[in-house]
Every structure is written in C-alpha cells, then in structure tokens.
Design a protein around this motif. Structure first.
Motif, short mmCIF file in Angstrom:
data_model
loop_
_atom_site.label_atom_id
_atom_site.label_comp_id
_atom_site.label_asym_id
_atom_site.label_seq_id
_atom_site.Cartn_x
_atom_site.Cartn_y
_atom_site.Cartn_z
N ASP A 1 41.55 0.83 109.53
CA ASP A 1 40.78 -0.54 109.06
C ASP A 1 40.87 -1.36 110.07
OD1 ASP A 1 40.21 -2.96 108.01
OD2 ASP A 1 41.59 -2.97 106.27
N ASP A 2 39.71 -1.84 110.44
CA ASP A 2 39.52 -2.73 111.94
C ASP A 2 40.31 -4.12 111.61
OD1 ASP A 2 37.84 -0.87 112.99
OD2 ASP A 2 35.80 -1.74 112.27
N ASN A 3 40.65 -4.49 110.46
CA ASN A 3 41.55 -5.72 110.38
C ASN A 3 43.02 -5.65 110.21
OD1 ASN A 3 38.93 -7.38 109.61
ND2 ASN A 3 39.06 -6.53 107.81
N SER A 4 43.23 -4.26 110.57
CA SER A 4 44.73 -3.96 110.37
C SER A 4 45.26 -3.24 111.79
CB SER A 4 45.15 -3.03 109.20
OG SER A 4 44.80 -3.57 107.88
N ALA A 5 46.35 -3.03 112.02
CA ALA A 5 46.85 -2.17 113.17
C ALA A 5 46.63 -0.87 112.83
CB ALA A 5 48.41 -2.85 113.61
N PRO A 6 46.75 0.05 113.73
CA PRO A 6 46.42 1.25 113.63
C PRO A 6 47.94 1.87 112.76
CG PRO A 6 45.97 1.01 115.97
CD PRO A 6 46.40 -0.25 115.12
N ALA A 7 47.54 2.80 111.96
CA ALA A 7 48.42 3.29 110.99
C ALA A 7 49.59 3.69 112.19
CB ALA A 7 48.34 4.72 110.38
N LEU A 8 51.15 3.58 111.69
CA LEU A 8 52.14 4.13 112.65
C LEU A 8 51.92 5.47 113.09
CD1 LEU A 8 55.16 2.03 110.97
CD2 LEU A 8 53.70 1.43 112.77
N ILE A 9 51.77 6.41 112.32
CA ILE A 9 51.61 7.79 112.48
C ILE A 9 50.54 7.92 113.86
CG2 ILE A 9 49.83 8.40 110.87
CD1 ILE A 9 52.66 10.74 112.46
N ASP A 10 49.51 7.30 113.88
CA ASP A 10 48.43 7.40 114.76
C ASP A 10 48.81 6.73 116.04
OD1 ASP A 10 46.62 8.94 113.10
OD2 ASP A 10 45.95 7.01 112.33
N ALA A 11 49.56 5.65 116.05
CA ALA A 11 49.92 4.86 117.27
C ALA A 11 51.02 5.96 117.80
CB ALA A 11 50.60 3.68 116.72
N GLN A 12 51.99 6.59 117.08
CA GLN A 12 52.92 7.32 117.63
C GLN A 12 52.35 8.78 118.28
OE1 GLN A 12 56.46 8.44 115.28
NE2 GLN A 12 56.07 6.89 114.09
N LEU A 13 51.35 9.35 117.55
CA LEU A 13 50.53 10.62 118.22
C LEU A 13 49.89 10.06 119.39
CD1 LEU A 13 48.90 11.95 115.05
CD2 LEU A 13 50.98 12.74 116.32
N ALA B 1 50.66 7.82 121.53
CA ALA B 1 51.73 7.41 122.55
C ALA B 1 52.30 8.81 123.31
CB ALA B 1 53.16 6.73 121.83
N LEU B 2 52.20 9.76 122.30
CA LEU B 2 52.47 11.16 122.98
C LEU B 2 51.43 12.01 123.49
CD1 LEU B 2 54.50 12.52 119.81
CD2 LEU B 2 55.49 11.62 121.81
N GLY B 3 50.23 11.29 123.61
CA GLY B 3 48.94 11.99 124.19
C GLY B 3 48.24 13.07 123.19
N ILE B 4 48.65 12.94 122.15
CA ILE B 4 47.99 13.67 121.23
C ILE B 4 46.94 13.12 120.34
CG2 ILE B 4 48.32 15.05 118.90
CD1 ILE B 4 51.21 15.10 119.66
#
Length: 281
Positions: free
Chosen positions: A181-193, A195-198
């Motif tokens: 959602d452009d009005n929200s931060a990325p889902a935590l799982i996507d932020a973690q992936l 950060a791992l370069g995935i």
C-alpha cells in the motif's frame, strides 16, 4: 485574521488583540506578511505541535467522566489497525462489547504512515501496530505489548513447484503474492527479505494482508502469512505451510495511546479488554 476569528467565534479586533498579546509573551512576531498572506515564523512553527497537544488534552478532558459503567454508558472509540489485527483481535472484541458494553461503538481505521502522528496528536484513541513500524520518537507516548506473531511461508496444497522447504532460490523463482500500500510502510516480511538481499518475483499485489492466503489456492503462487490467519478451518485445508532456513523476525504487536487518555476510565476499560483478549488469541 478575519477568517481565523470567525472560526473560533470572536471578532477580528479581538483576534488582533490576542495575537498582539502572544507576540509580547513570546517576544516574536509569530506571523509575518509575505505578499498578501501571513506566514508563521520559526517560533510560530515550533509552537504548532505543543499547542495542538494541549488543545487535544483539553478536548479530551471535556469527555472524561468520573466513572464508567460498561452496561449503560455510551462512547465511541477510534482504533487504527490492519485488517489482520481487525480479524484476529478486534472481531473478538466486538463480540465482547456486544455482550458487556452494548453502548460502546468502535470505529476501525486503516494503519498508514500518518498513524504515529495521529497518536502523537491524540486524533485517535488507540493504534495496534507492530513495534517495528511505530516511527514516533515521542517519549511520552504510552504503549503496551499485546502479542507476538510470526510470518510463515505458504502455498496451495497442490503446488508442485516446491517441496516442503523454502530456500532463497525458491523465493526468487516462485511467483509471489505481496501486500503493498503506497500509504503504508512495506510489510515487515518484505522489509526483512530486502535487508537480506532477497528479491521475490512479484506476480500479484494486494492492499489486504488477509487476502494473501485467500489468493493462493488453485495457483502456484507463494505467500507469507501471519500464522493466526491460518487457524481458519478452510484455509488450513487448502494451504500447505513450508519450513525455511531464512531467518525471519517475529512481529511484536503493541497498543499505543496518547497520555491524555491514560486515566480516562472508559479508555482504561477498553485497553484492559483488548489486552485480555490478546493474551488468549
């Protein structure tokens, strides 16, 4: 100046006198003319947030009653929460309110990037959000940990493109259903992936956390889902949970509120109900 005076129900001369008193008090012009308009000075800008907090506290003070009777009192609360939190936590709350506090109304609004500011300014009663996404650094904001959740990778039970283990290669190979959602931060799982370069191969994007598991049956797609969503019988029957060696941090859901509401009996009662439900979900 005339419109400002009208908005609070006084005359323009009285507003001008009030501004003059404020200028003397703060030893600053507060407003300076720029062309045909008045603009705030740096001091005026600095006063915006604390004055807003004071006014919010005064407004809330007018709604506080010395006692709260859930059987008979009426009150409306605004809670910011994701659709996931609404399903697993607030839906049971509504059942309890129906039985124990029929006059209480709850207005659920979506979480977005402005939610921390809304809490800081007491514009909403509560926000139930992951600790990791609460960007406010105001030390006075009250909070309480509610529960810990985890993301699990899931696919349709008939998916033949992957076995029971999801590794990095599989995440980047399979078609991925993503919450965004452009009005929200990325889902935590996507932020973690990230950060791992995935980089998953996104095939479908949805505005709803709760829709992700519903979109997987009958496809070869992959999704990450909060485990509590999978407790619904039809979802357990249609989906297969995978294991993964990829480290995924848990979600820690917190409840946040402005301190002006902390001692309000009705607000305290609602917070205790939510906390009690969170301990049993």
């Amino acid at each position: 100046m005339t419109r400002a005076a009208e908005s609070i129900g006084i005359g323009q001369p009285a507003m001008s006198s009030a501004l003059a008193r404020l200028r003397r008090l703060f030893d600053d012009p507060l407003l300076v003319r720029h062309g045909r308009v008045l603009e705030l000075t740096p001091m005026g800008q600095a006063l915006l947030e604390p004055v807003h907090d004071i006014l919010a506290g005064l407004e809330h003070l007018l709604t506080i009653t010395p006692a709260f009777d859930p059987d008979n009192d009426t009150r409306s609360f605004t809670i910011a929460a994701s659709d996931y939190v609404t399903l697993v936590l607030l839906r049971p709350l509504l059942e309890e309110l129906y039985r124990k506090a029929p006059g209480i109304r709850v207005n659920v609004v979506p979480v977005n990037l402005a939610t921390p500011v809304a809490i800081e300014r007491a514009q909403i009663d509560l926000a139930v959000v992951p600790r990791q996404t609460m960007t406010s650094r105001m030390p006075h904001i009250q909070h309480r940990e509610l529960f810990t959740e985890e993301y699990v990778p899931v696919v349709w039970k008939e998916n033949r493109e992957i076995g029971d283990v999801l590794d990095r290669e599989a995440i980047e190979r399979l078609s991925y259903v993503r919450y965004h959602d452009d009005n929200s931060a990325p889902a935590l799982i996507d932020a973690q992936l990230a950060a791992l370069g995935i980089e998953p191969r996104v095939a479908l994007t949805t505005l709803s956390f709760a829709l992700v598991p519903l979109l997987l049956p009958g496809t070869q797609f992959l999704g990450f889902v909060q485990r509590r969503l999978l407790r619904q019988t039809h979802l357990r029957r249609d989906l297969r949970i995978l294991t993964t060696p990829i480290p995924i941090d848990p979600i820690v859901e917190h409840m946040y509120w402005h301190p002006v509401m902390h001692s309000d009996p009705a607000h305290h009662w609602l917070r205790e109900r939510i906390a009690a439900l969170a301990s049993n979900i």
